[in-house]
Design an enzyme around this catalytic site. Structure first.
Site, short mmCIF file in Angstrom:
data_model
loop_
_atom_site.label_atom_id
_atom_site.label_comp_id
_atom_site.label_asym_id
_atom_site.label_seq_id
_atom_site.Cartn_x
_atom_site.Cartn_y
_atom_site.Cartn_z
N CYS A 113 0.86 -1.18 0.00
CA CYS A 113 0.00 0.00 0.00
C CYS A 113 0.89 1.23 0.00
O CYS A 113 2.06 1.15 0.34
CB CYS A 113 -0.88 0.00 1.24
N CYS A 115 0.14 4.10 1.75
CA CYS A 115 -0.09 5.05 2.86
C CYS A 115 1.07 5.20 3.82
O CYS A 115 1.22 6.22 4.46
CB CYS A 115 -1.38 4.73 3.59
N LYS A 189 -12.38 -4.40 2.75
CA LYS A 189 -11.76 -3.62 3.82
C LYS A 189 -12.64 -2.41 4.12
O LYS A 189 -12.88 -1.58 3.24
CB LYS A 189 -10.36 -3.18 3.37
N ARG A 211 -10.63 8.10 4.59
CA ARG A 211 -10.45 7.06 3.60
C ARG A 211 -11.77 6.57 3.00
O ARG A 211 -11.84 5.51 2.40
CB ARG A 211 -9.70 5.88 4.22
N GLU A 227 -17.14 -6.87 -4.13
CA GLU A 227 -15.70 -6.58 -4.02
C GLU A 227 -14.89 -7.87 -4.13
O GLU A 227 -13.90 -7.95 -4.87
CB GLU A 227 -15.38 -5.93 -2.67
N LYS A 242 -11.63 -7.36 6.62
CA LYS A 242 -10.94 -6.55 7.62
C LYS A 242 -11.81 -5.37 8.02
O LYS A 242 -12.35 -4.72 7.14
CB LYS A 242 -9.63 -6.06 7.00
#
Ligand code: PBG
Length: 319
Positions: A113, A115, A189, A211, A227, A242
């Site tokens: 990721c 971030c 997520k 987010r 998803e 998650k």
């Protein structure tokens, strides 16, 4: 019903068991430190310096835990997250160090990721209007996946919730001769409050906004099915839900519908809640941990990412 509940017969009819083989241990590696640094909001967890990472991997492997997931904290962050994919950046160095020492003893999964690497803390590239841009991010994720694989990662785990990320990563890996590197996708997520302590741990708090434009609405579970279906279609080998405890229904549905290898992430906030209550003497930590993780397994998860992995491994070994 009580006839079978005696301590003698109880084990014979028990349905769900937590095994050390179900656990994946998160590890934070920080390029800027030389000694471990405790994470305030996650008592018992630390960020580790690069030169301690191989020993930590050995220690996790020795406990019988089959896998770890690596989160890199770089010395430098920038707008585009360029230190996510350099050959000599923190995650790549950490993977190489682990592979050299612990080699085949442990499965190395890399969290994939942006971030942790962007100065603004978002999981994607951002424009002047503070919008998180999907497609420009995919190219960077593909590059990053290849750099992880090149360093020796056994599995890459994209966690940024960009549309098409699994497909982009799969084709980047395939094009670079990493056809055998599987993708564990953070498929469902949620935009959760329970990631709070992680942002301290990984130094990935964001500078503006939230987010919500890429992580899922907490009330939606049909959407989670879509998803997950998309990620499977794009080439995900393992799918993840998650956080875990607040989304047991989603874990259950995902496992039932897709029958895929399914991971659940018992996240930092779930860890911190138990730790805080236990420190106050308000609940029995050992039992609360076991009950939490067992329920995640009972819901259908095949594997659990948890900061309690080492504690649970010790506990199981001592039984
Ligand atoms: C990065 C990432 C996050 C977590 C795992 N990977 C944070 C986030 O999305 O804000 C959270 C893990 C945890 O809370 O334990 N995208």
């Amino acid at each position: 019903m009580r006839r079978l509940r005696s301590s003698k017969l109880r084990p014979l009819v028990s349905e769900t068991e937590l095994d050390v083989k179900d656990l994946i241990c998160p590890v934070f590696v920080d390029e800027t430190i030389t000694e471990p640094v405790e994470i305030n909001s996650m008592p018992g967890c630390s960020r580790l310096p690069l030169d301690m990472i191989a020993d930590e991997a050995e220690c996790i492997a020795d406990m019988g835990i089959p896998a770890l997931i690596l989160f890199g904290i770089p010395a430098e962050k920038d707008e585009m997250g360029t230190h996510a994919y350099g050959e000599d950046d923190v995650t790549q160095k950490a993977v190489r160090a682990i592979k050299k020492e612990a080699g085949n003893d442990i499965i190395v999964i890399t969290d994939l990721c942006l971030c942790e690497y962007t100065s603004h803390g978002h999981c994607g590239v951002v424009n002047e209007a503070h919008e998180i841009l999907n497609d420009p991010t995919l190219t960077i994720l593909g590059k990053t996946a290849v750099s992880h694989a090149r360093a020796g990662a056994d599995i890459v785990a994209p966690s940024g919730m960009m549309d098409g990320m699994v497909k982009a990563i799969r084709s980047a890996l395939d094009d670079n001769d990493f056809k055998d590197v599987p993708i564990m996708s953070y498929a469902a997520k949620y935009c959760s409050a329970f990631y709070g302590p992680f942002r301290e741990a990984a130094g990935s708090g964001y500078a503006f906004g939230d987010r919500a434009s890429y992580q899922m609405d907490i009330g939606n579970s049909d959407e989670a099915m879509r998803e997950v279906a998309l990620d499977i279609e794009e080439g995900a080998d393992i799918i993840m839900v998650k956080p875990a405890l607040p989304y047991l229904d989603v874990i259950y549905r995902v496992k039932k519908k897709f029958g895929m290898p399914t991971a659940a992430y018992h996240v930092s906030g779930e860890y911190a809640m138990i730790k805080a209550a236990a420190q106050n003497g308000w609940l029995d930590e050992r039992r609360a941990v076991y009950e939490s993780l067992l329920s995640i397994k009972r819901a259908g998860a095949d594997m659990i990412l948890t900061y309690f992995a080492k504690d649970v491994a010790k506990e199981i070994a001592s039984k």
